[in-house]
Scaffold this motif. Sequence first.
Motif, mmCIF file in Angstrom:
data_model
loop_
_atom_site.group_PDB
_atom_site.id
_atom_site.type_symbol
_atom_site.label_atom_id
_atom_site.label_comp_id
_atom_site.label_asym_id
_atom_site.label_seq_id
_atom_site.Cartn_x
_atom_site.Cartn_y
_atom_site.Cartn_z
ATOM 1 N N VAL A 161 0.844 -1.199 0.000
ATOM 2 C CA VAL A 161 0.000 0.000 0.000
ATOM 3 C C VAL A 161 0.879 1.250 0.000
ATOM 4 O O VAL A 161 0.586 2.230 -0.700
ATOM 5 N N ARG A 162 1.956 1.251 0.764
ATOM 6 C CA ARG A 162 2.880 2.394 0.718
ATOM 7 C C ARG A 162 3.394 2.611 -0.700
ATOM 8 O O ARG A 162 3.429 3.741 -1.200
ATOM 9 N N ALA A 163 3.802 1.541 -1.360
ATOM 10 C CA ALA A 163 4.309 1.676 -2.730
ATOM 11 C C ALA A 163 3.244 2.238 -3.664
ATOM 12 O O ALA A 163 3.541 3.056 -4.541
ATOM 13 N N VAL A 177 -4.892 5.105 -1.081
ATOM 14 C CA VAL A 177 -4.981 3.781 -0.439
ATOM 15 C C VAL A 177 -6.213 3.039 -0.952
ATOM 16 O O VAL A 177 -6.148 1.860 -1.303
ATOM 17 N N GLY A 178 -7.352 3.729 -1.014
ATOM 18 C CA GLY A 178 -8.575 3.069 -1.474
ATOM 19 C C GLY A 178 -8.463 2.571 -2.893
ATOM 20 O O GLY A 178 -8.903 1.457 -3.205
ATOM 21 N N LEU A 179 -7.843 3.370 -3.768
ATOM 22 C CA LEU A 179 -7.753 2.987 -5.174
ATOM 23 C C LEU A 179 -6.599 2.037 -5.455
ATOM 24 O O LEU A 179 -6.414 1.623 -6.600
ATOM 25 N N ALA A 180 -5.837 1.679 -4.424
ATOM 26 C CA ALA A 180 -4.826 0.631 -4.595
ATOM 27 C C ALA A 180 -5.469 -0.744 -4.700
ATOM 28 O O ALA A 180 -4.828 -1.710 -5.110
ATOM 29 N N ARG A 181 -6.742 -0.832 -4.317
ATOM 30 C CA ARG A 181 -7.502 -2.088 -4.415
ATOM 31 C C ARG A 181 -6.858 -3.205 -3.591
ATOM 32 O O ARG A 181 -6.844 -4.357 -4.002
ATOM 33 N N ARG A 182 -6.332 -2.866 -2.436
ATOM 34 C CA ARG A 182 -5.814 -3.846 -1.499
ATOM 35 C C ARG A 182 -6.797 -3.965 -0.331
ATOM 36 O O ARG A 182 -7.562 -3.037 -0.056
#
Length: 252
Positions: A161-163, A177-182
């Motif tokens: 998520v940081r990356a 973070v939300g659009l990282a889809r994790r």
Amino acid sequence: MTRVAVVVPVYRNAATLPALAARLGAALDGRDWRLRLVVDACPSGSAEVALRLAADHPRVAVTGLTVNVGQHAALRQGLADEPDADVWVCMDADLQDPPEAVPLLLDRLAVGDVEAVFAGRRGAYESWARRVTGGLHRRVAARLTGLPPDAGAFLALGPRVRAAVLAADAPSVVLAVGLARRPVTSVPVVRDPRPEGRSAWTARARLRQSVRSLWWALRRRWSGRAVRPDAEEARESPAVRRVGTGPGPAQR
């Protein structure tokens, strides 16, 4: 032992920084931790206080920015400046985000079923009008990204998520973070009223940031592009230059 980096943007927070460092030290006693203060071109003496803390405490480091870039860009710079941690925590410097809640976020993240944990906002920590408008923003953000509807900028995140946040160059770390889809979750945390001064966020600035970040998230959703962790580090803006740091990495 898990290495924890706590990243805090600083703007007009000279009065609260010593208590922040002391309370974090007590809350994280027994853990391997480091505090990264990102002073966002603040003219009110915050940089001097931050550098004194860094000189006195080997676990405190400072990034100084020559141009004011705002909370979220400062957070992203701080995340980029702490590459050697295993877990990162983002929080405010004004003590509305209680340092004592950091272990709660870390322990939930350590369960291993999610890759970011938000401190779900609770309590009467600001005026009724600000709580209502903030809640509306978070509900819209949740619809656009799948974030928890109580998610704010107090969170713990893992490496992927940081990356993704660093690769996104987004106007909001939270929406990135939300659009990282994790997989993410939240745990309820009661925020405290500000013990000193007023928020640097005026009503106009809050509205402008809300519209800008939600429009960014909406365009991402329309395009169908998730924020992917393709880059290990952020691209540093010419306006974001480190002018001073505290000591090197803490002795671990």
